[in-house]
Scaffold this motif. Structure first.
Motif, PDB file in Angstrom:
ATOM      1  N   GLN A   9      27.032  56.727  18.521  1.00  0.00           N
ATOM      2  CA  GLN A   9      26.758  57.611  17.397  1.00  0.00           C
ATOM      3  C   GLN A   9      25.793  56.989  16.394  1.00  0.00           C
ATOM      4  OE1 GLN A   9      30.492  58.936  15.739  1.00  0.00           O
ATOM      5  NE2 GLN A   9      31.246  59.712  17.683  1.00  0.00           N
ATOM      6  N   VAL A  10      25.728  55.677  16.352  1.00  0.00           N
ATOM      7  CA  VAL A  10      24.743  54.974  15.534  1.00  0.00           C
ATOM      8  C   VAL A  10      24.134  53.856  16.357  1.00  0.00           C
ATOM      9  CG1 VAL A  10      25.867  55.515  13.346  1.00  0.00           C
ATOM     10  CG2 VAL A  10      26.445  53.399  14.545  1.00  0.00           C
ATOM     11  N   ILE A  11      22.932  53.460  15.997  1.00  0.00           N
ATOM     12  CA  ILE A  11      22.230  52.387  16.703  1.00  0.00           C
ATOM     13  C   ILE A  11      22.278  51.095  15.911  1.00  0.00           C
ATOM     14  CG2 ILE A  11      20.023  51.689  17.711  1.00  0.00           C
ATOM     15  CD1 ILE A  11      21.344  54.061  19.090  1.00  0.00           C
ATOM     16  N   VAL A  12      22.243  51.228  14.591  1.00  0.00           N
ATOM     17  CA  VAL A  12      22.208  50.058  13.711  1.00  0.00           C
ATOM     18  C   VAL A  12      23.440  50.064  12.811  1.00  0.00           C
ATOM     19  CG1 VAL A  12      20.893  48.828  11.936  1.00  0.00           C
ATOM     20  CG2 VAL A  12      19.689  50.085  13.731  1.00  0.00           C
ATOM     21  N   GLY A  13      24.023  48.908  12.617  1.00  0.00           N
ATOM     22  CA  GLY A  13      25.121  48.750  11.676  1.00  0.00           C
ATOM     23  C   GLY A  13      24.818  47.629  10.705  1.00  0.00           C
ATOM     24  N   ILE A  14      24.981  47.866   9.425  1.00  0.00           N
ATOM     25  CA  ILE A  14      24.690  46.868   8.391  1.00  0.00           C
ATOM     26  C   ILE A  14      25.950  46.660   7.563  1.00  0.00           C
ATOM     27  CG2 ILE A  14      23.302  46.338   6.357  1.00  0.00           C
ATOM     28  CD1 ILE A  14      21.066  47.986   7.610  1.00  0.00           C
ATOM     29  N   VAL A  15      26.382  45.416   7.462  1.00  0.00           N
ATOM     30  CA  VAL A  15      27.597  45.071   6.723  1.00  0.00           C
ATOM     31  C   VAL A  15      27.220  44.187   5.545  1.00  0.00           C
ATOM     32  CG1 VAL A  15      29.864  43.991   6.823  1.00  0.00           C
ATOM     33  CG2 VAL A  15      28.972  45.206   8.831  1.00  0.00           C
ATOM     34  N   ILE A  16      27.407  44.714   4.333  1.00  0.00           N
ATOM     35  CA  ILE A  16      27.157  43.949   3.111  1.00  0.00           C
ATOM     36  C   ILE A  16      28.462  43.247   2.738  1.00  0.00           C
ATOM     37  CG2 ILE A  16      26.407  44.067   0.713  1.00  0.00           C
ATOM     38  CD1 ILE A  16      25.044  46.737   1.420  1.00  0.00           C
ATOM     39  N   PRO A  17      28.471  41.917   2.685  1.00  0.00           N
ATOM     40  CA  PRO A  17      29.732  41.196   2.493  1.00  0.00           C
ATOM     41  C   PRO A  17      30.287  41.330   1.078  1.00  0.00           C
ATOM     42  CG  PRO A  17      27.901  39.676   2.407  1.00  0.00           C
ATOM     43  CD  PRO A  17      27.312  41.012   2.773  1.00  0.00           C
ATOM     44  N   ALA A  18      31.553  41.072   0.960  1.00  0.00           N
ATOM     45  CA  ALA A  18      32.169  41.012  -0.370  1.00  0.00           C
ATOM     46  C   ALA A  18      31.553  39.859  -1.157  1.00  0.00           C
ATOM     47  CB  ALA A  18      33.679  40.828  -0.234  1.00  0.00           C
ATOM     48  N   HIS A  19      31.515  39.996  -2.475  1.00  0.00           N
ATOM     49  CA  HIS A  19      30.927  38.982  -3.367  1.00  0.00           C
ATOM     50  C   HIS A  19      29.409  38.863  -3.187  1.00  0.00           C
ATOM     51  CE1 HIS A  19      35.094  37.937  -4.009  1.00  0.00           C
ATOM     52  NE2 HIS A  19      35.234  37.533  -2.750  1.00  0.00           N
ATOM     53  N   TYR A  20      28.777  39.863  -2.556  1.00  0.00           N
ATOM     54  CA  TYR A  20      27.318  39.831  -2.391  1.00  0.00           C
ATOM     55  C   TYR A  20      26.627  39.804  -3.746  1.00  0.00           C
ATOM     56  CZ  TYR A  20      22.578  41.571  -1.525  1.00  0.00           C
ATOM     57  OH  TYR A  20      21.216  41.713  -1.521  1.00  0.00           O
ATOM     58  N   GLY A  21      27.028  40.719  -4.648  1.00  0.00           N
ATOM     59  CA  GLY A  21      26.399  40.770  -5.967  1.00  0.00           C
ATOM     60  C   GLY A  21      26.595  39.498  -6.742  1.00  0.00           C
ATOM     61  N   GLN A  22      27.786  38.902  -6.645  1.00  0.00           N
ATOM     62  CA  GLN A  22      28.067  37.659  -7.349  1.00  0.00           C
ATOM     63  C   GLN A  22      27.215  36.517  -6.814  1.00  0.00           C
ATOM     64  OE1 GLN A  22      32.204  36.597  -7.294  1.00  0.00           O
ATOM     65  NE2 GLN A  22      31.879  34.598  -8.231  1.00  0.00           N
ATOM     66  N   ASP A  23      27.102  36.456  -5.489  1.00  0.00           N
ATOM     67  CA  ASP A  23      26.281  35.394  -4.888  1.00  0.00           C
ATOM     68  C   ASP A  23      24.820  35.522  -5.299  1.00  0.00           C
ATOM     69  OD1 ASP A  23      28.495  34.334  -3.660  1.00  0.00           O
ATOM     70  OD2 ASP A  23      28.160  35.386  -1.758  1.00  0.00           O
ATOM     71  N   VAL A  24      24.328  36.754  -5.333  1.00  0.00           N
ATOM     72  CA  VAL A  24      22.932  36.973  -5.732  1.00  0.00           C
ATOM     73  C   VAL A  24      22.736  36.584  -7.189  1.00  0.00           C
ATOM     74  CG1 VAL A  24      21.166  38.737  -6.131  1.00  0.00           C
ATOM     75  CG2 VAL A  24      22.483  38.754  -4.004  1.00  0.00           C
ATOM     76  N   ALA A  25      23.687  36.967  -8.037  1.00  0.00           N
ATOM     77  CA  ALA A  25      23.569  36.654  -9.470  1.00  0.00           C
ATOM     78  C   ALA A  25      23.596  35.151  -9.716  1.00  0.00           C
ATOM     79  CB  ALA A  25      24.690  37.350 -10.235  1.00  0.00           C
ATOM     80  N   LEU A  26      24.375  34.426  -8.910  1.00  0.00           N
ATOM     81  CA  LEU A  26      24.481  32.968  -9.072  1.00  0.00           C
ATOM     82  C   LEU A  26      23.439  32.223  -8.227  1.00  0.00           C
ATOM     83  CD1 LEU A  26      28.372  32.610  -8.995  1.00  0.00           C
ATOM     84  CD2 LEU A  26      26.860  32.547 -10.992  1.00  0.00           C
ATOM     85  N   HIS A  27      22.522  32.981  -7.609  1.00  0.00           N
ATOM     86  CA  HIS A  27      21.444  32.400  -6.790  1.00  0.00           C
ATOM     87  C   HIS A  27      22.006  31.570  -5.638  1.00  0.00           C
ATOM     88  CE1 HIS A  27      19.182  33.811 -10.181  1.00  0.00           C
ATOM     89  NE2 HIS A  27      19.692  32.884 -10.997  1.00  0.00           N
ATOM     90  N   ARG A  28      23.115  32.049  -5.093  1.00  0.00           N
ATOM     91  CA  ARG A  28      23.690  31.382  -3.934  1.00  0.00           C
ATOM     92  C   ARG A  28      23.267  32.119  -2.667  1.00  0.00           C
ATOM     93  NH1 ARG A  28      29.440  30.665  -6.594  1.00  0.00           N
ATOM     94  NH2 ARG A  28      29.783  32.715  -5.626  1.00  0.00           N
ATOM     95  N   GLN A  29      23.205  31.370  -1.596  1.00  0.00           N
ATOM     96  CA  GLN A  29      22.813  31.989  -0.329  1.00  0.00           C
ATOM     97  C   GLN A  29      23.907  32.948   0.132  1.00  0.00           C
ATOM     98  OE1 GLN A  29      22.188  29.275   2.929  1.00  0.00           O
ATOM     99  NE2 GLN A  29      20.944  30.732   4.067  1.00  0.00           N
ATOM    100  N   THR A  30      23.488  34.114   0.538  1.00  0.00           N
ATOM    101  CA  THR A  30      24.424  35.106   1.049  1.00  0.00           C
ATOM    102  C   THR A  30      23.871  35.682   2.351  1.00  0.00           C
ATOM    103  OG1 THR A  30      25.676  37.091   0.480  1.00  0.00           O
ATOM    104  CG2 THR A  30      23.369  37.040  -0.184  1.00  0.00           C
ATOM    105  N   GLN A  31      24.714  36.345   3.103  1.00  0.00           N
ATOM    106  CA  GLN A  31      24.305  36.813   4.420  1.00  0.00           C
ATOM    107  C   GLN A  31      24.762  38.252   4.637  1.00  0.00           C
ATOM    108  OE1 GLN A  31      25.737  34.464   7.690  1.00  0.00           O
ATOM    109  NE2 GLN A  31      24.288  35.341   9.132  1.00  0.00           N
ATOM    110  N   VAL A  32      23.807  39.123   4.952  1.00  0.00           N
ATOM    111  CA  VAL A  32      24.088  40.508   5.300  1.00  0.00           C
ATOM    112  C   VAL A  32      24.039  40.612   6.822  1.00  0.00           C
ATOM    113  CG1 VAL A  32      23.316  42.902   5.117  1.00  0.00           C
ATOM    114  CG2 VAL A  32      23.127  41.371   3.141  1.00  0.00           C
ATOM    115  N   ALA A  33      25.124  41.093   7.406  1.00  0.00           N
ATOM    116  CA  ALA A  33      25.198  41.181   8.871  1.00  0.00           C
ATOM    117  C   ALA A  33      24.523  42.456   9.361  1.00  0.00           C
ATOM    118  CB  ALA A  33      26.658  41.152   9.320  1.00  0.00           C
TER     119      ALA A  33
END
Length: 387
Positions: free
Chosen positions: A95-119
């Protein structure tokens, strides 16, 4: 001599026209193939790829990612899910070809300039879909990565303009040549239709010899004193004329109506097509000469014609094939034709480059016709000895 040749040509036209199945295959098949493939690839490029998004963070930063994905033409947000398991189920069902998972604490990691990973999960069962999906996701990630990098520099006290210039100091500009829009229709539609054309021509060519020697009329022709050369030369001329008459409307519809690209002049294209038709006919004639009956001749012809398009390197690069197999591919006339046709349609590299394509096809035709003549002569002599 001319009257005999014309009589043979009329006879061959009569037989080919009154063979209903062969007439339909030769006259209608390539045109139907062209229209069929044109309809399939009418959209020209793959976009709006079904995509599912799992936002486990629900922050303003994660919503920005969702917005970027929604604004991408190549991806279509088809579902918003709450868990990885739901995403896996949708991909399994197609039913879908692509799946994107934004992890918890993504916004916090970005705000603190920490490396984060979107699957990013991509259904790899369809390579065309998967390749385009991967390219689309890469475009989005590049944009997001640049924005986050610029914001990081600004947070460190650098002026916005300077931050942007520093982060984008090197700009890689992509430019596709000869097919700028990467249009699938330009690349595949006519090639698929020509593949059908060459298969039908091979099928007809494989009846050239066995169609005579396998029937009683062969004895009448031999008793009349008509030379084998005149017989098969006259028959071959008819076949080649028909082959070219069949491909002309295919070319006209492709280049004049569908506006497919043609970099070379019409005379050069038709000359190259004719040389290939001669080579193809010579190969079919050889298959016909070594076949014991019409069924085997058709089988031999299809064994060569069916896989030849894949072997030609048009859909899968020759360089990506096993090293030991690449020289074998060049023994097939179809490889020289489809490789050369691609150059003529898109690039027109000039006569000096294309001359060896013409030459090799011509040499192949001489070899196959000569081999056919030797086989026919040997078979005729053997029949005479038994008589």
């Amino acid at each position: 001599m001319m009257k005999q040749s014309l009589a043979i040509m009329k006879r061959e036209l009569f037989y080919m026209w009154h063979d209903t199945s062969l007439r339909f295959i030769l006259l209608i098949g390539p045109l139907l193939g062209l229209l069929f493939f044109a309809a399939i690839y009418s959209h020209q490029r793959i976009d709006q790829i079904p995509t599912a998004i799992v936002d486990l963070d629900q922050s303003s930063a994660s919503r920005q990612v969702v917005t970027e994905l929604k604004n991408t033409q190549d991806l279509q947000a088809a579902a918003y899910l709450d868990s990885y398991d739901e995403l896996k189920a949708l991909i399994q069902k197609g039913q879908v070809i692509v799946g994107i998972v934004i992890p918890a604490h993504y916004g916090q990691d970005v705000a603190l300039h920490r490396q984060t990973q979107v699957a990013v999960m991509i259904d790899g069962t369809n390579m065309i879909y998967a390749t385009n999906a991967s390219s689309a996701v890469l475009t989005v990630t590049r944009t997001l990565g640049a924005e986050v990098g610029i914001q990081t520099l600004i947070a460190q006290g650098i002026q916005p303009i300077q931050a942007k210039e520093a982060y984008q100091s090197i700009n890689f500009r992509e430019e596709a040549w000869f097919n700028p829009t990467l249009n699938y229709a330009y690349f595949l539609v006519l090639a698929f239709a020509l593949n059908m054309w060459q298969q039908y021509c091979m099928l007809a060519s494989c009846m050239n010899v066995i169609g005579e020697s396998g029937v009683r009329s062969w004895l009448q022709i031999r008793s009349s004193g008509l030379s084998l050369f005149k017989l098969f030369f006259s028959k071959s001329v008819v076949h080649l004329i028909i082959f070219m008459l069949i491909v002309l409307p295919v070319y006209f519809i492709a280049f004049k109506i569908f506006k497919l690209p043609l970099a070379v002049s019409w005379p050069v294209l038709l000359l190259f097509t004719f040389v290939f038709a001669v080579t193809l006919h010579s190969l079919g004639t050889f298959m016909s000469s070594i076949s014991g009956n019409a069924v085997n001749a058709s089988r031999f012809g299809m064994i060569i014609a069916l896989p030849s398009f894949v072997i030609s390197g048009f859909t899968w690069p020759l360089q990506a094939m096993p090293q030991w197999f690449q020289p074998i591919a060049w023994f097939f006339p179809q490889t020289w034709f489809f490789q050369g046709f691609n150059y003529l349609a898109f690039k027109n590299p000039g006569w000096l480059f294309m001359s060896h394509y013409f030459l090799i096809l011509g040499v192949m035709a001489v070899i196959f016709y000569s081999a056919s003549a030797m086989v026919i002569h040997w078979q005729t002599a053997a029949r005479g000895a038994r008589a």
